[in-house]
Design a protein around this motif. Structure first.
Motif, PDB file in Angstrom:
ATOM      1  N   GLY A  61       3.380  -2.345   3.626  1.00 15.92           N
ATOM      2  CA  GLY A  61       3.142  -0.931   3.375  1.00 15.92           C
ATOM      3  C   GLY A  61       4.014  -0.083   4.271  1.00 15.92           C
ATOM      4  O   GLY A  61       4.839  -0.601   5.038  1.00 15.92           O
ATOM      5  N   THR A  68       0.799  -1.221   0.000  1.00 14.04           N
ATOM      6  CA  THR A  68       0.000   0.000   0.000  1.00 14.04           C
ATOM      7  C   THR A  68       0.835   1.275   0.000  1.00 14.04           C
ATOM      8  O   THR A  68       0.287   2.371   0.089  1.00 14.04           O
ATOM      9  N   THR A  77      -0.631  -0.840  -5.069  1.00 12.91           N
ATOM     10  CA  THR A  77      -1.907  -0.142  -4.925  1.00 12.91           C
ATOM     11  C   THR A  77      -1.814   1.310  -5.371  1.00 12.91           C
ATOM     12  O   THR A  77      -2.829   1.928  -5.664  1.00 12.91           O
TER      13      THR A  77
END
Length: 372
Positions: free
Chosen positions: A280, A38, A60
């Protein structure tokens, strides 16, 4: 590269679900466990992180490649992801200190990458159904053959991958005249971990993944480090034995990510494969010792068992992940050993957790003072 010239490509998941896209330009097929990150920046560091070995990465961030590549922003000797899946791929880039574009870099490393995939839908599907093996390919007309190839890909659970990314020979980092010497067990180490130790006045000898405690001890180090890395920690029985020996001798020890899991296993705390894992640069963690929060960089698909950790009278939980309350850090009671599940060196990511390197160095100095 013009859009209409690009070849069709697909993502085939182990359960038979298919997502379509376009080839970035390198034709072929690649397999691995599919996962998503992410982070909104730092794609080059992510692609070169050894912890991602054997995984197909879904980005993402809607735009990948827009700032090109920089030769200094790598975490290993090359690309470690098995393949890339993204929404929009930038064939042109804009950055003052760029060394080139991402497409040429992928070509150099022969990385299969596809774009124009509905990554929002794909990530949503993975979140609901869990991480699974997948295949990406430009051979869109041979679905049955791709399914057979995918069926032969081993599960990440039980898979030992440290040997695929570890150094084969010991090497040194830092000033050989430094006051502190550290033996580091490389089970997939990132360069920025070594930079963080070296800039704090340490001289590090990095050892292959299957090195014994006696081999690490022969360097006469003041402290020991067990790195991050890919795959399932359970097969790393040699590393677990090293961690157990260090802890029993009450020597300074610090572990990150896979190293954290290895240390837990050495204390008879089991690990498990997560539904999706944490990947992330904005994961919230609470330090239970200080009460402070940290925004952290994370990359792992396995975690240690919290109930077993709480029940272990020799281990204390020091950090927890605030999203799902998984164990994010431990220390061994009455021993000079601690570890965290996340990445205090970041790269990419925030620097909230760099204090852990200072803590490790302080532990080493305190130990040296006692011994002297």
């Amino acid at each position: 590269m013009k859009y209409q010239q690009r070849k069709k490509a697909l993502v085939l998941l182990a359960d038979g679900t298919i997502f379509y896209g376009k080839s970035v330009g390198i034709e072929g097929t690649s397999t691995g466990e599919i996962c998503f990150n992410t982070g909104m920046t730092g794609y080059q560091e992510i692609f070169t992180d050894p912890s991602y070995f054997g995984q197909l990465m879904v980005a993402t961030n809607a735009h990948i490649g827009n700032y090109g590549v920089n030769n200094e922003e790598v975490e290993s000797d090359g690309i470690k992801i098995a393949g890339l899946i993204c929404r929009n791929f930038s064939f042109t880039h804009s950055r003052v200190d760029s060394n080139g574009n991402l497409k040429d870099w992928f070509t150099k490393h022969n990385l299969v990458a596809i774009s124009d995939v509905d990554t929002r839908a794909l990530v949503s599907y993975i979140r609901d159904n869990g991480a699974m093996n997948a295949i990406i390919s430009t051979d869109v007309d041979n679905i049955d053959a791709l399914k057979k190839q995918l069926a032969a890909v081993p599960s990440m659970e039980g898979l030992e991958l440290a040997s695929k990314v570890s150094t084969t020979e010991p090497y040194f980092i830092g000033d050989e005249n430094a006051d502190i010497k550290i033996s580091a067990l490389d089970i997939g180490i990132k360069k920025n971990i070594l930079r963080n130790l070296a800039k704090r006045g340490a001289y590090i000898k990095v050892f292959p993944y299957n090195s014994s405690f006696s081999e690490l001890e022969a360097f006469n180090p003041d402290g020991y480090f067990i790195s991050n890395g890919p795959g399932d920690p359970e097969p790393l029985v040699e590393a677990q034995a090293v961690a157990k020996e260090i802890i029993e001798r009450d020597l300074p020890l610090f572990g990150i990510c896979l190293g954290h899991q290895v240390i837990a296993l050495s204390q008879e705390i089991s690990t498990y494969k997560m539904h999706n894992g944490h990947r992330g640069i904005n994961h919230p963690v609470k330090n239970l010792l200080t009460g402070k929060g940290e925004i952290t960089s994370q990359n792992h698909g396995f975690a240690i068992n919290r109930e077993e950790t709480e029940a272990n009278e020799n281990v204390e939980i020091t950090h927890v992940h605030l999203n799902d309350h998984t164990v994010a850090g431990i220390r061994i009671k009455d021993k000079n050993a601690f570890s965290v599940q996340y990445h205090p060196e970041a790269s990419p990511g925030p620097h909230d957790s760099e204090y852990l390197f200072d803590q490790f160095i302080a532990n080493i100095k305190a130990s040296k003072k006692v011994l002297s």
